[in-house]
Motif scaffolding. Structure first.
Motif, mmCIF file in Angstrom:
data_model
loop_
_atom_site.group_PDB
_atom_site.id
_atom_site.type_symbol
_atom_site.label_atom_id
_atom_site.label_comp_id
_atom_site.label_asym_id
_atom_site.label_seq_id
_atom_site.Cartn_x
_atom_site.Cartn_y
_atom_site.Cartn_z
ATOM 1 N N UNK A 1 37.919 33.918 55.663
ATOM 2 C CA UNK A 1 38.294 35.183 56.323
ATOM 3 C C UNK A 1 39.649 35.672 55.812
ATOM 4 N N UNK A 2 40.589 34.738 55.620
ATOM 5 C CA UNK A 2 41.939 35.104 55.162
ATOM 6 C C UNK A 2 41.954 35.643 53.730
ATOM 7 N N UNK A 3 40.834 35.503 53.009
ATOM 8 C CA UNK A 3 40.811 35.973 51.622
ATOM 9 C C UNK A 3 40.945 37.484 51.528
ATOM 10 N N UNK A 4 40.908 38.187 52.664
ATOM 11 C CA UNK A 4 41.131 39.641 52.638
ATOM 12 C C UNK A 4 42.619 39.992 52.587
ATOM 13 N N UNK A 5 43.496 38.998 52.725
ATOM 14 C CA UNK A 5 44.939 39.283 52.765
ATOM 15 C C UNK A 5 45.425 39.942 51.481
#
Lengths: 284, 284
Positions: free
Chosen positions: B224-228
């Motif tokens: 999910x954090x890969x959108x940062x």
């Protein structure tokens, strides 16, 4: 409308070996889909007693060898146990269609092929934070992938019926082969599991409970899998060593260089750009 | 009952520099807590126009230097921009209490200390998948940690007021020092971010979109954090290099040996046991 083979489903009488989270959820989902289905269970006595009390199963047997009168046998156990159960099904000359829910597939499919069973590999991609029949849910597989794995020699009619069964349980069934399955799972399941456990251990042992109290939802998401049981995972990793090692090596190469220790690895900016792009494509 | 300094709050007139997800959510949460609060914003023209249209802010200035008539200035920008803004606040001899929302704290607190500002570092541990004022929410900080970072020389009254402000926005304020903050964040935020981005890139580039379609919720959680955004993270990593490198090295040591390549690292069984224990303690 479900393509579940009609009101009685593709199998009218099924045996389930292992009434844990997955096996128990298969029982609940099967009963939801086909109220008249007969379920014969194999598990330890307290689990069987609970399942009988809830009228989730109608009958039980003490061992898989005794499942002589069912149309489908579902082996819902850890990977090494499944391989063992396949041997016992063969020794007992069981004629039912046999499927399983194991997280790796090459060794399981090979074991079945050697014994000339009517075997169709299966892998529902679903789980929950806690195991056991008490957490089993009829909707556990709804809209989740359920991979159907069979080699070229498999009985096509059996493959079709198992696929129909998975769809009836609410899952999105998709076919693949054992090699592709195990390689893909190394990257999207086994590597993430190792990372989650290693991250939980690393962070907690360095910052303690006080430090963890400063963490946010990102950390909670990244460590949710750290609840996974080590005994089950031992069998998964042991039967997929080559691909897991390949995935781990690729992951280590992808970690960015921080500051001055660059050694040909991508910088963080390049990594973030790639990761953003892939995430956006995955969500399309 | 909120301990928010009464109906008017600890600050009656505040300046917010940067009306993105965080700055915009601070504006919304402040208005929710203290309906009469006056907000003066600094941002690019289209953002200001949207905020004025929504009556989220009452006034705007073209630059931070012009925030001469507010009681609190919130610097809601990426870390390098915050350091730059602190210099400008000092050059303009601003008298307001100044706080920020930066993800690292040592360089920011040092920059403020050199300039003799009334500065109190802040770090709300909250975020969302998408940035920008259009995704700002009044409840973004509810029950989330908000770390208050001030060195021994800080003005105690200012620290108390900023803490009261954070509590009024719904957050659970907690005090720490810049060193502890940056070290803990390296383990519970910066390392997880690098891992999520590297996992997304590794898995996607090796199994493709077809392989990702076989993944489950665990993989979705882990990536999910890969959108940062990479541009924001560049500044975070650059201002915490030493601790991030330490955390990354510790994580690499914690990854288990797979099969025959054991070299003194823990086995998977030991890692899973540790991770299970820590997760259980964290959730207590």
């Amino acid at each position: 409308m479900r393509t579940d083979g009609g009101a009685d489903g593709p199998f009218r009488r099924i045996g389930i070996v292992g009434l844990g989270l997955i096996g128990g959820s298969i029982a609940r989902a099967a009963r939801r889909a086909w109220p008249r289905v007969e379920i014969v269970a194999v598990d330890r006595r307290p689990v069987i007693q609970a399942a009988l009390r809830q009228e989730l199963v109608q009958e039980y047997r003490h061992a898989v060898d005794a499942l002589v009168d069912v149309e489908l046998i579902v082996l819902a156990a850890p990977v090494p146990a499944i391989i063992n159960l396949i041997d016992r099904c063969a020794a007992a000359r069981l004629r039912a269609v046999i499927t399983d829910v194991g997280s790796t597939k090459r060794q399981i499919v090979q074991a079945a092929a050697r014994r000339h069973l009517s075997f169709v590999g299966g892998h529902p991609i679903a789980g929950a934070a806690y195991g056991g029949l008490e957490h089993a849910r009829a909707d556990l597989f709804d809209q989740r992938p359920w991979l159907i794995v069979a080699d070229a020699a498999a009985d096509r009619a059996a493959v079709d019926r198992v696929e129909m069964f998975a769809r009836g349980l609410g899952a999105s069934a998709a076919r693949t082969d054992a090699d592709t399955h195990d390689r893909v799972m190394a990257y999207v399941s086994h590597l993430p599991q190792l990372i989650a456990s290693a991250l939980m251990h690393t962070a907690a042992s360095h910052v303690g409970i006080d430090g963890l109290a400063m963490s946010g939802r990102g950390f909670a998401d990244m460590t949710r899998l750290a609840s996974s049981p080590g005994d089950v995972w031992e069998g998964i990793l042991a039967t997929n060593e080559d691909f897991v090692r390949e995935a781990l090596a690729a992951f280590l190469r992808a970690l960015p260089s921080i500051g001055s220790d660059a050694d040909g690895r991508p910088g963080a900016d390049e990594l973030f750009r790639h990761a953003n792009d892939w995430l956006a494509r995955m969500r399309q």
